[in-house]
Design an enzyme around this catalytic site. Structure first.
Site, PDB file in Angstrom:
ATOM      1  CG  HIS A 676      -0.330   0.297   2.514  1.00 38.42           C
ATOM      2  ND1 HIS A 676       0.019  -0.691   3.404  1.00 38.42           N
ATOM      3  CD2 HIS A 676       0.024   1.471   3.093  1.00 38.42           C
ATOM      4  CE1 HIS A 676       0.545  -0.137   4.479  1.00 38.42           C
ATOM      5  NE2 HIS A 676       0.557   1.171   4.308  1.00 38.42           N
ATOM      6  CG  ASP A 726      -0.329  -3.918   2.685  1.00 40.00           C
ATOM      7  OD1 ASP A 726       0.257  -3.479   1.681  1.00 40.00           O
ATOM      8  OD2 ASP A 726      -0.558  -3.232   3.705  1.00 40.00           O
ATOM      9  CB  SER A 825       2.744   2.237   6.247  1.00 43.17           C
ATOM     10  OG  SER A 825       1.596   2.688   6.915  1.00 43.17           O
TER      11      SER A 825
END
EC number: 3.4.21.-
Length: 875
Positions: A676, A726, A825
């Protein structure tokens, strides 16, 4: 009632026509109680609202009446305390109390001159003594032993009553001796106090004269809170200073309410035998033993200028005040600026004089000073723990000595620091100081009282520092502590040797620079901060190796004030104080600009060739690590402590890319991150760069390297509208296995086994990154310990969004908020395997909020994608 009094009362019209003579006689014989004292102003004969009744017949003949019983008044309490015996007055109160002017039930007396008919009709033997006297003091002109006076009764007519000679008596209570204390007044049979409003030395001098305790009085004040339940009789006493009795002074009768400052009047009395010495007081100190020196001269108080003021002058002041102990001079209005005139200047005592009047000095009132130069003294009693500097040229320098059990002793220098020096100098009244060589001062022959002293810098007294027991040491006098203290300069400029410390570094040789000024630790702004400044800091702290400056709160943001800005060192100064050109506290910075240093710095950038063979086959190795430190709930990591931590950065036209995501180094050329991360800016390699060996995002470092991206591989099952699959891989630019250069700060992480369950095989898990700390995004790499949770917690919380290709981790309790947030992230979730190898089990993926209770973080389970990773990277 005596015949003379009855005749006078009759002449004045005090006996109305309707009252029979027999009834008046009976009232007098039976001593009927007098009327209550009137409440308004008192005038002779009648109150103004009444008319004198017309006389219709002459007064009857007056019989002889028995005289009132002779009663001697009780002795004055203060006279008994002071050793005086009251002398009886031949026709009134004792000589010490001739000023009583109220009856024993509180009615004010009328003036004797306002009742002239008494003289004309029946003059007593001593009436001549009262002829022409306009006073109203109680007397016994008819020879009775108990004084009396006339007063106006409630009906406005004249009557008479006995007096209590103790009324208005004065005593001093609560002082250390008979010459001082709270002023108490006797009235209506009860001792009471005086409100201190407008209380001054003139009032105090009258009190002292009345008590025969000398003609000099100094006004003091005492809190009512320490006096118990006691009435207040007077306020706003206004004496000229030459009255013989406080009753002669103008004053207000207390009407209730609140006494200003809630203080009672008190005095200190002194005699003036021998040479005439000026009256001295100490003002503004924390006790009676210290304060600004003030002299009373020509009817007013004034100060002394501190030109030539030294400890010899202080010795004389303390002696004149009767205070023993250590005499110390204070300068520059240490106890606050005074008011009024500057009385004296250029005082030069030898220390042996009895009074400052005997010292060489300027003429009274001659000076070239302002109140900023007001002199002060302290007369510190010799109690255990008192300190001094001995053997130097003044009280500011010398061998440190402590008073204990009646003897002065020294302090051993084992473990002595600048903070210890600071506490000593501050207690002695100086702002700064430094440790001096013991060779400069004569060696002591007394005991060594203290050893292993350790101060934090916050102590206000030297004995508050930790230390060994009294007398326990392993030292000789060659190890005695010696100190030189320095006062603060004008405009708060620093002298030598103020305390410096390094905070929040990985060891004692590095950290955020903090300085102790004006009782507070504060930081230094990094404007113009260079390696030359760092060299001076390190030299001041005793480090001789190379020094490196660090900026932008490299060691975290400090708290408290920012003391110093725009430091300009050449690198050769003895201390940072020599480099400061700007006023203390003046800056335009925030704590995000706090300066730091690394001392004894021997870092060297690693060579790719030298590390290739030794490190290329190693994974999950942490060469630099230390105790656990807990992103949200995290703390700064150790530099190089997570060598596989890298950052994916978004390039900009300025060339300084910004942090986009975290990532994990798997080999010299491959990096693992989240899919992502490329959702917004696409998968064009031109948009991205990878930084390895980074610690502080804004400070370039020797192991740091920024490398371009050659290839981006996103898992083929990933969908932008989903959180499953992901995971992504990034190939760095460079020859095979020569993209990133390995070093102690740059190493790859280990991959887990396929389908390995970390909950069973791993422990001691951490998340790392530059993400949200709960206040802002961090500039320094953060770490946080985090527990792995059974998948049911996330399945229940996130329902169908949580799949078998995900890990659940985080704390469920609100007070243990640990999570990996937006800026992290793609960053690693690392766990330690038995045998000290670190494995990347998770990639930070998603969650609900950030550090929210009952909302653990979700991580891509790396073990589910090991075959895919190996097929792409060929690892």
């Amino acid at each position: 009632m005596t015949l003379a009094r009855f005749v006078l009362a009759l002449v004045l019209g005090a006996l109305p026509e309707v009252v029979x003579f027999d009834s008046v006689l009976n009232d007098s014989l039976h001593h009927r109680p007098r009327h209550s004292p009137p409440t308004g102003p008192h005038y002779p004969y009648y109150l103004p609202t009444q008319q004198r009744p017309p006389r219709t017949r002459p007064p009857p003949p007056l019989p002889r009446f028995p005289r009132p019983p002779r009663a001697l008044p009780a002795q004055r309490p203060h006279a008994l305390q002071a050793g005086h015996t009251p002398r009886p007055h031949p026709w009134g109160c004792p000589a010490g109390e001739p000023w009583v002017s109220v009856t024993d039930f509180g009615a004010p007396c009328l003036r004797w001159a306002e009742v002239p008919p008494f003289l004309e009709r029946s003059p007593p033997a001593n009436w001549a003594q009262l002829r022409g006297q306009r006073h109203n003091f109680c007397r016994s002109p008819d020879g009775a032993g108990r004084p009396w006076c006339f007063y106006g009764d409630a009906r406005g007519k004249v009557d008479w009553g006995y007096c209590d000679c103790r009324h208005g008596s004065i005593r001093l209570r609560g002082g250390k001796n008979e010459f001082e204390g709270t002023v108490e007044v006797y009235a209506s049979g009860v001792w009471g106090t005086v409100c201190s409003s407008h209380w001054d030395d003139s009032d105090a001098s009258v009190i002292c004269h009345q008590l025969q305790l000398g003609g000099k009085g100094i006004a003091k004040q005492t809190p009512f809170s320490g006096l118990g339940l006691i009435p207040i009789y007077w306020s706003n006493v206004r004496c000229r200073g030459d009255e013989e009795n406080i009753l002669l002074c103008e004053k207000d009768i207390w009407q209730g309410g609140v006494c200003p400052q809630k203080m009672a009047a008190a005095v200190t009395c002194s005699f003036s035998h021998g040479p005439t010495f000026p009256i001295i007081r100490l003002v503004g100190g924390s006790s009676v033993h210290e304060g600004r020196v003030e002299l009373y001269h020509a009817g007013q108080w004034g100060t002394v200028c501190d030109d030539q003021w030294d400890d010899a002058d202080a010795e004389v002041i303390c002696r004149q005040l009767g205070l023993s102990g250590i005499a110390k001079a204070w300068h520059q209005a240490y106890f606050g600026e005074g008011s009024g005139p500057v009385m004296l200047d250029e005082v030069r005592c030898t220390g042996n004089e009895l009074s400052i009047e005997q010292c060489p000095k300027s003429s009274w009132g001659e000076h070239n000073c302002g109140h900023k130069e007001d002199a002060g003294v302290s007369c510190t009693p010799l109690t255990d723990g008192v300190i001094r500097l001995a053997g130097g040229k003044g009280s500011h320098e010398g061998r440190l000595e402590v008073y204990y059990r009646g003897q002065w002793g020294t302090v051993c220098d084992d473990g002595w620091t600048e903070l210890n020096t600071y506490v000593v100098c501050r207690q002695l009244g100086f702002k700064y100081g430094k440790q001096a060589s013991a060779n400069h001062f004569e060696e002591s022959t007394g005991p060594i009282w203290l050893d292993d002293v350790s101060c934090s810098g916050k102590e206000t007294r030297f004995l508050q520092c930790s230390r060994r027991q009294w007398g326990r040491h392993d030292c000789s006098h060659r190890e005695d502590v010696s100190i030189a203290c320095y006062p603060g300069g004008e405009g708060h400029r620093l002298s030598l040797g103020f305390p410096v410390r390094l905070m929040d570094g990985e060891n004692k040789k590095e950290g955020r620079v903090e300085v102790f000024i004006n009782g507070q630790w504060g930081t230094i702004c990094d404007d113009g901060w260079t390696d030359k400044d760092a060299a001076v800091i390190c030299r001041q702290l005793g480090y001789k190796g190379p020094a490196r400056a660090r900026t932008m709160a490299y060691f975290g943001e400090g708290k408290g004030p920012i003391h110093v800005d725009n430091v300009k060192c050449t690198g050769n100064e003895r201390s940072l104080a020599d480099c400061i050109k700007q006023d203390i506290g003046r800056h335009n910075c925030r704590h995000s600009e706090d300066a730091g240093v690394i001392c004894d710095y021997f870092g060297k950038k690693a060579s790719g060739n030298s590390n290739k063979e030794s490190l290329s086959s190693v994974c999950g190795l942490r060469l630099l690590h230390r105790r656990q430190k807990r992103i949200i709930g995290g703390k700064n990591s150790l530099r190089g402590g997570w060598p596989w931590q890298v950052s994916l950065r978004l390039k900009s036209s300025h060339g300084d890319g910004r942090l986009l995501c975290g990532a994990t180094l798997l080999s010299s050329c491959w990096v693992l991150t989240a899919a992502h991360c490329f959702k917004r800016y696409g998968n064009s390699t031109r948009n991205y760069a990878v930084r390895v060996g980074d610690y502080h995002t804004l400070v370039p470092e020797e192991f740091e390297e920024e490398i371009g991206v050659q290839q981006i591989v996103i898992h083929r099952e990933y969908r932008p509208d989903s959180s499953d699959y992901d995971i992504a891989l990034v190939r760095l630019q460079g020859p095979e296995e020569q993209c990133a250069r390995f070093s102690s700060h740059v190493l790859p992480a280990c991959l887990p086994l396929w389908r390995e369950r970390p909950q069973k095989t791993a422990s001691n898990c951490y998340i790392t990154g530059w993400g949200d700390t709960g206040r802002a995004y961090s500039r320094t790499l953060q770490q946080a310990a985090i527990p792995l949770l059974p998948k049911r917690f996330c399945e229940e919380r996130y329902k169908g969004r949580f799949t078998g290709r995900m890990l659940c981790a985080g704390n469920l309790h609100e007070h243990k908020r640990v999570d990996s947030c937006q800026g992290d992230s793609g960053g690693p979730l690392m766990c330690e395997r038995p045998g000290e190898s670190w494995v990347v089990y998770g990639v930070t993926s998603w969650g609900h909020g950030c550090g929210v209770k009952d909302s653990p973080g979700v991580y891509t389970k790396v073990s589910a994608f090991v075959p895919w990773i190996k097929s792409v990277t060929k690892l």
